[in-house]
Write a protein that holds these residues in place. Structure first.
Motif, PDB file in Angstrom:
ATOM      1  N   GLU A  51       0.839  -1.195   0.000  1.00  0.00           N
ATOM      2  CA  GLU A  51       0.000   0.000   0.000  1.00  0.00           C
ATOM      3  C   GLU A  51       0.872   1.242   0.000  1.00  0.00           C
ATOM      4  O   GLU A  51       1.776   1.382   0.825  1.00  0.00           O
ATOM      5  CB  GLU A  51      -0.916   0.026   1.226  1.00  0.00           C
ATOM      6  CG  GLU A  51      -1.809   1.260   1.266  1.00  0.00           C
ATOM      7  CD  GLU A  51      -2.761   1.276   2.436  1.00  0.00           C
ATOM      8  OE1 GLU A  51      -3.545   2.241   2.559  1.00  0.00           O
ATOM      9  OE2 GLU A  51      -2.723   0.322   3.245  1.00  0.00           O
ATOM     10  N   ILE A  52       0.613   2.119  -0.955  1.00  0.00           N
ATOM     11  CA  ILE A  52       1.287   3.409  -1.043  1.00  0.00           C
ATOM     12  C   ILE A  52       0.230   4.489  -1.201  1.00  0.00           C
ATOM     13  O   ILE A  52      -0.611   4.433  -2.105  1.00  0.00           O
ATOM     14  CB  ILE A  52       2.253   3.468  -2.244  1.00  0.00           C
ATOM     15  CG1 ILE A  52       3.372   2.445  -2.086  1.00  0.00           C
ATOM     16  CG2 ILE A  52       2.839   4.860  -2.411  1.00  0.00           C
ATOM     17  CD1 ILE A  52       4.371   2.756  -1.009  1.00  0.00           C
ATOM     18  N   ASP A  53       0.256   5.445  -0.291  1.00  0.00           N
ATOM     19  CA  ASP A  53      -0.635   6.597  -0.404  1.00  0.00           C
ATOM     20  C   ASP A  53      -2.089   6.180  -0.516  1.00  0.00           C
ATOM     21  O   ASP A  53      -2.853   6.742  -1.314  1.00  0.00           O
ATOM     22  CB  ASP A  53      -0.236   7.434  -1.615  1.00  0.00           C
ATOM     23  CG  ASP A  53      -0.297   8.936  -1.311  1.00  0.00           C
ATOM     24  OD1 ASP A  53      -0.391   9.284  -0.120  1.00  0.00           O
ATOM     25  OD2 ASP A  53      -0.247   9.722  -2.269  1.00  0.00           O
ATOM     26  N   GLY A  54      -2.465   5.152   0.256  1.00  0.00           N
ATOM     27  CA  GLY A  54      -3.853   4.743   0.290  1.00  0.00           C
ATOM     28  C   GLY A  54      -4.285   3.771  -0.783  1.00  0.00           C
ATOM     29  O   GLY A  54      -5.430   3.311  -0.786  1.00  0.00           O
ATOM     30  N   THR A  55      -3.382   3.430  -1.715  1.00  0.00           N
ATOM     31  CA  THR A  55      -3.721   2.485  -2.785  1.00  0.00           C
ATOM     32  C   THR A  55      -2.987   1.168  -2.562  1.00  0.00           C
ATOM     33  O   THR A  55      -1.768   1.152  -2.430  1.00  0.00           O
ATOM     34  CB  THR A  55      -3.339   3.052  -4.166  1.00  0.00           C
ATOM     35  OG1 THR A  55      -4.053   4.278  -4.368  1.00  0.00           O
ATOM     36  CG2 THR A  55      -3.698   2.079  -5.271  1.00  0.00           C
ATOM     37  N   VAL A  56      -3.745   0.073  -2.534  1.00  0.00           N
ATOM     38  CA  VAL A  56      -3.147  -1.247  -2.340  1.00  0.00           C
ATOM     39  C   VAL A  56      -3.022  -1.933  -3.698  1.00  0.00           C
ATOM     40  O   VAL A  56      -3.973  -1.995  -4.468  1.00  0.00           O
ATOM     41  CB  VAL A  56      -4.008  -2.117  -1.408  1.00  0.00           C
ATOM     42  CG1 VAL A  56      -3.387  -3.509  -1.258  1.00  0.00           C
ATOM     43  CG2 VAL A  56      -4.158  -1.449  -0.045  1.00  0.00           C
ATOM     44  N   ASP A  90      11.863   0.085 -17.099  1.00  0.00           N
ATOM     45  CA  ASP A  90      11.780   1.361 -17.792  1.00  0.00           C
ATOM     46  C   ASP A  90      10.480   2.088 -17.492  1.00  0.00           C
ATOM     47  O   ASP A  90      10.328   3.271 -17.823  1.00  0.00           O
ATOM     48  CB  ASP A  90      11.900   1.155 -19.309  1.00  0.00           C
ATOM     49  CG  ASP A  90      13.286   0.678 -19.696  1.00  0.00           C
ATOM     50  OD1 ASP A  90      14.237   0.997 -18.955  1.00  0.00           O
ATOM     51  OD2 ASP A  90      13.411  -0.017 -20.726  1.00  0.00           O
ATOM     52  N   ALA A  91       9.517   1.373 -16.897  1.00  0.00           N
ATOM     53  CA  ALA A  91       8.241   2.003 -16.594  1.00  0.00           C
ATOM     54  C   ALA A  91       8.428   3.061 -15.520  1.00  0.00           C
ATOM     55  O   ALA A  91       9.208   2.897 -14.591  1.00  0.00           O
ATOM     56  CB  ALA A  91       7.240   0.958 -16.115  1.00  0.00           C
ATOM     57  N   PRO A  92       7.722   4.197 -15.630  1.00  0.00           N
ATOM     58  CA  PRO A  92       7.866   5.246 -14.624  1.00  0.00           C
ATOM     59  C   PRO A  92       7.312   4.799 -13.284  1.00  0.00           C
ATOM     60  O   PRO A  92       6.391   3.983 -13.212  1.00  0.00           O
ATOM     61  CB  PRO A  92       7.033   6.387 -15.201  1.00  0.00           C
ATOM     62  CG  PRO A  92       6.013   5.722 -16.080  1.00  0.00           C
ATOM     63  CD  PRO A  92       6.721   4.540 -16.661  1.00  0.00           C
ATOM     64  N   SER A  93       7.880   5.310 -12.221  1.00  0.00           N
ATOM     65  CA  SER A  93       7.434   4.962 -10.882  1.00  0.00           C
ATOM     66  C   SER A  93       6.456   5.996 -10.368  1.00  0.00           C
ATOM     67  O   SER A  93       6.622   7.186 -10.572  1.00  0.00           O
ATOM     68  CB  SER A  93       8.640   4.890  -9.939  1.00  0.00           C
ATOM     69  OG  SER A  93       8.199   4.791  -8.607  1.00  0.00           O
ATOM     70  N   ASP A  94       5.390   5.514  -9.698  1.00  0.00           N
ATOM     71  CA  ASP A  94       4.493   6.464  -9.042  1.00  0.00           C
ATOM     72  C   ASP A  94       4.699   6.441  -7.538  1.00  0.00           C
ATOM     73  O   ASP A  94       3.871   6.881  -6.784  1.00  0.00           O
ATOM     74  CB  ASP A  94       3.028   6.180  -9.402  1.00  0.00           C
ATOM     75  CG  ASP A  94       2.552   4.820  -8.923  1.00  0.00           C
ATOM     76  OD1 ASP A  94       3.373   4.083  -8.362  1.00  0.00           O
ATOM     77  OD2 ASP A  94       1.365   4.515  -9.119  1.00  0.00           O
ATOM     78  N   PHE A  95       5.838   5.863  -7.102  1.00  0.00           N
ATOM     79  CA  PHE A  95       6.197   5.906  -5.691  1.00  0.00           C
ATOM     80  C   PHE A  95       7.046   7.157  -5.476  1.00  0.00           C
ATOM     81  O   PHE A  95       8.268   7.101  -5.422  1.00  0.00           O
ATOM     82  CB  PHE A  95       7.006   4.666  -5.288  1.00  0.00           C
ATOM     83  CG  PHE A  95       6.203   3.391  -5.276  1.00  0.00           C
ATOM     84  CD1 PHE A  95       4.828   3.399  -5.483  1.00  0.00           C
ATOM     85  CD2 PHE A  95       6.817   2.194  -5.027  1.00  0.00           C
ATOM     86  CE1 PHE A  95       4.097   2.228  -5.469  1.00  0.00           C
ATOM     87  CE2 PHE A  95       6.095   1.013  -5.012  1.00  0.00           C
ATOM     88  CZ  PHE A  95       4.734   1.033  -5.237  1.00  0.00           C
ATOM     89  N   GLY A  96       6.429   8.273  -5.390  1.00  0.00           N
ATOM     90  CA  GLY A  96       7.171   9.512  -5.244  1.00  0.00           C
ATOM     91  C   GLY A  96       7.733   9.670  -3.849  1.00  0.00           C
ATOM     92  O   GLY A  96       7.389   8.961  -2.922  1.00  0.00           O
ATOM     93  N   SER A  97       8.582  10.665  -3.684  1.00  0.00           N
ATOM     94  CA  SER A  97       9.221  10.876  -2.386  1.00  0.00           C
ATOM     95  C   SER A  97       8.217  11.322  -1.345  1.00  0.00           C
ATOM     96  O   SER A  97       8.471  11.199  -0.148  1.00  0.00           O
ATOM     97  CB  SER A  97      10.334  11.936  -2.529  1.00  0.00           C
ATOM     98  OG  SER A  97       9.782  13.158  -3.023  1.00  0.00           O
ATOM     99  N   ASP A  98       7.063  11.840  -1.788  1.00  0.00           N
ATOM    100  CA  ASP A  98       6.063  12.303  -0.830  1.00  0.00           C
ATOM    101  C   ASP A  98       4.911  11.311  -0.701  1.00  0.00           C
ATOM    102  O   ASP A  98       3.817  11.636  -0.267  1.00  0.00           O
ATOM    103  CB  ASP A  98       5.512  13.659  -1.259  1.00  0.00           C
ATOM    104  CG  ASP A  98       4.891  13.622  -2.649  1.00  0.00           C
ATOM    105  OD1 ASP A  98       5.091  12.610  -3.350  1.00  0.00           O
ATOM    106  OD2 ASP A  98       4.208  14.601  -3.020  1.00  0.00           O
ATOM    107  N   ALA A  99       5.186  10.067  -1.124  1.00  0.00           N
ATOM    108  CA  ALA A  99       4.112   9.076  -1.158  1.00  0.00           C
ATOM    109  C   ALA A  99       3.738   8.572   0.220  1.00  0.00           C
ATOM    110  O   ALA A  99       2.729   7.904   0.379  1.00  0.00           O
ATOM    111  CB  ALA A  99       4.513   7.902  -2.030  1.00  0.00           C
ATOM    112  N   GLY A 100       4.509   8.872   1.239  1.00  0.00           N
ATOM    113  CA  GLY A 100       4.202   8.395   2.575  1.00  0.00           C
ATOM    114  C   GLY A 100       4.861   7.065   2.859  1.00  0.00           C
ATOM    115  O   GLY A 100       5.544   6.489   2.021  1.00  0.00           O
TER     116      GLY A 100
END
Length: 688
Positions: A68-73, A134-144
């Motif tokens: 789970e990242i930022d409320g999304t599992v 190569d896929a972009p990551s949506d685990f940003g630094s502010d993802a919690g």
């Protein structure tokens, strides 16, 4: 496997042309657990216990992992799997939103550890630089703070009802009566109650996925459920955590000790390196590491022995394979010790050890003691037993235990296989083992009781357990058992009588000869010869080799008939479909589990058995300068290749499944112990 998970599988795969609905398959994924616990790790990372036969404890029935990242599992799908560094530690690489989350699983004793590590933004993890998607990551630094979502469905003593939960400080315990299943982690976690499927949900057409709804609002629901949903924090510069489950028995381990053990597990193994070091220590302690370094062991020996260790209980006996059909929907079950299978494995390991100096002395002695401890008062062995206790397990071939029952519901070859092993053990390993000598004296009486005046064993069940009759395979096992008894250090009168009975069986085998086909029949059924080709008749090769060492009495006519029989059987059972696999069928017109396939499936047991028979015949024929010797050496090498390290029948992890469809899809139990031991014995013989 509980009825909840069986029904969910039935709903998911019914109508499949390859999967049998309601089973708990292990034909994909990897196993960990070289001691009292056997844990399967699916490609999606889910873990499940196959431990009951080995420990008497059931443990995890089903599970599911996600992050789970930022409320999304994101629940894990199929990952890439491998064993790490020659251990029983399983690595599963999940790719989630352009990132790698790596899972490591290792079972040590009754403790199972699952370690997760999430690579950081630069592609660095605990083990160094990794190839990044190569896929972009949506685990940003502010993802919690990321968390692992871990859903476990425990089944203490096989139950999903009448269980309870205890919430200790940082530990959850699920219990029924004597079995206690505990959960802990190296980082903080929160627990949410999960209830099993309701009756209405069980009757619905579609399966119910975990995790499901929380409790029904009743006060007691959260403490009367076997299902736990834990939200476990990933902590550190390289986010990670270790989750532990421990199976305990209240009679052997008190609660305070169990809590200390499960708490220490993840704290002592908080990193990938600490978990893998535990895996290396485990393989050293069990002696498996030496096979990877051995200059005498053949290629694939480590994988074969690791598979056999996975199936081995602390008693020294082995289950046939992981239990995939606990409700006997399609079979009679696999998670038991059969004395035929286990004694054959023991014999093949003893032969391989003597050729390649594998250092399996402890295994040989443990097998001998298990057999002598489980022998019945009439000198025979029952159909099958639980390996963790040696007590009688459910079966259908226990005619000698049932008062007033006929002895045809008995598998005499099981007793003969044990006798052949024990007699060889007494002769070549420990001639001073008085407990083995006493067991053999009683066992001979058990053999004698099943031998008719015409020299053939009486009507019994066969090796494949699907018919009765007077079988060539059973006669072959009796020939080998009596010859081995005659060569063992036993009282002279016993040896002389055993030799006389071996000669009687040798002569009586002519009754089973089919001149028109040039083979020995599958069986004599009344007065009718069943002249189908049968892979279990490959036992004739080792039986005649043992008899020849006793008497030097395999005559030229019998040699020619053995050549004809084995050539015809190997060629007649050979399957080389258009798909990616080749090998041997079990017997002619075998209908079992073929689904929409017209021809019998390929079996690894018969493929490896054919290779072993060919190498035994090659040796016997070479001693007589027989022209066919070289041909059998070539046949042995070709068949062995199919089950070898790079063979078409091998699967990931070095496993051999019991059966394979023509399109290469594995079926039934995997890994199956018997072909692994056969392959190892044949490989050492060819190397020699």
């Amino acid at each position: 496997m509980t009825i909840h998970s069986a029904l969910n599988d039935f709903k998911r795969v019914r109508g499949s042309d390859r999967l049998f609905a309601g089973e708990r398959r292990s034909t994909t994924g990897f196993f960990t657990g070289l001691e009292d616990r056997l844990v399967h790790v699916s490609p999606d990372g889910a873990i499940g216990d196959y431990s009951y036969p080995l420990s008497g404890l059931v443990g995890v029935d089903r599970s599911r992992f996600g992050v789970e990242i930022d409320g999304t599992v994101r629940w894990f799908d199929d990952g890439d799997q491998r064993y790490v560094e020659g251990t029983a530690a399983v690595e599963t690489v999940h790719r989630v939103a352009g990132r790698r989350l790596v899972q490591y699983d290792l079972a040590i004793g009754r403790l199972h550890l699952t370690h997760f590590v999430l690579e950081d933004g630069t592609g660095e993890t605990e083990r160094g630089s990794l190839d990044r998607s190569d896929a972009p990551s949506d685990f940003g630094s502010d993802a919690g703070t990321p968390t692992i979502q871990a859903c476990f469905g425990f089944a203490p003593e096989g139950r999903t009802g009448r269980v309870g939960q205890l919430r200790h400080d940082g530990i959850v315990e699920v219990h029924h009566d004597s079995e206690r299943d505990l959960l802990a982690a190296s980082t903080d976690f929160e627990v949410t109650s999960q209830m099993p499927e309701t009756f209405d949900e069980l009757l619905e057409a579609g399966p119910t996925a975990l995790p499901r709804s929380s409790d029904d609002g009743r006060y007691e629901d959260g403490r009367l459920s076997p299902i736990i949903l834990a939200s476990v924090e990933l902590e550190g510069a390289t986010p990670r955590t270790t989750i532990a489950t421990l199976l305990t028995d209240a009679e052997a381990c008190d609660r305070a000790d169990a809590l200390d053990r499960v708490r220490a597990g993840p704290l002592d193994h908080p990193t990938r390196d600490s978990l893998l070091e535990a895996g290396r220590t485990q393989t050293r302690r069990l002696g498996l590491d030496r096979f990877r370094r051995s200059e005498t062991a053949p290629a694939g020996a480590f994988e074969d022995l690791r598979a056999l260790q996975l199936l081995r209980a602390s008693s020294g006996s082995r289950i046939a394979g992981p239990e995939f059909d606990p409700y006997y929907r399609y079979s009679g079950g696999y998670g038991y010790t059969w004395f035929r299978d286990d004694a054959e494995i023991s014999r093949f390991l003893l032969a391989a050890d003597r050729r390649a100096e594998l250092g399996l002395e402890d295994w040989h002695e443990a097998s001998a003691r298990f057999y002598t401890d489980t022998q019945r008062s009439d000198g025979t062995w029952p159909h099958r037993v639980w390996p963790h206790s040696g007590r009688l397990a459910p079966g259908w071939a226990n005619g000698r235990l049932e008062r007033g029952s006929g002895t045809s519901e008995y598998q005499a070859d099981q007793t003969a296989s044990v006798v052949a092993y024990l007699a060889t053990y007494l002769r070549v390993v420990d001639p001073s083992a008085e407990y083995v000598r006493e067991s053999l004296l009683a066992a001979k009486d058990g053999l004698d009781a099943s031998l008719e005046d015409d020299g053939l064993p009486t009507r019994v069940q066969n090796a494949w357990e699907n018919m009765t009759g007077r079988f060539t395979h059973t006669a072959a096992t009796f020939l080998e058992a009596y010859a081995a008894l005659a060569r063992a250090p036993l009282p002279e009168r016993i040896g002389d009588d055993a030799a006389e009975r071996a000669r009687a069986v040798y002569d009586a085998l002519e009754t089973l000869w089919v001149p028109d086909r040039g083979i020995y029949a599958l069986r004599l059924d009344g007065d009718v010869l069943d002249d189908r080709l049968d892979g279990s008749t490959f036992a004739l090769a080792s039986a005649h080799a043992e008899y020849d060492r006793l008497e030097g009495g395999v005559d030229d006519e019998r040699l020619d008939r053995l050549v004809s029989h084995h050539e015809t059987t190997i060629e007649g059972l050979a399957r080389d479909p258009d798909g990616p696999v080749t090998g041997l069928a079990r017997f002619e017109s075998d209908p079992w589990r073929v689904r929409d396939q017209d021809d019998p499936k390929i079996w690894t047991v018969t493929t490896a058995w054919g290779a072993h028979a060919a190498v035994e015949l090659e040796s016997l024929l070479s001693d007589r300068d027989h022209a066919a010797a070289a041909n059998f050496g070539d046949r042995a090498a070709t068949l062995l290749e199919a089950v070898g390290p790079d063979g078409s029948l091998r699967r990931s992890g070095g496993y051999l499944p019991e059966q394979v469809f023509d399109d290469g899809i594995a079926d039934s139990a995997m890994p199956l112990g018997w072909p692994h031991a056969l392959r190892l014995a044949t490989a050492t013989a060819l190397d020699e």
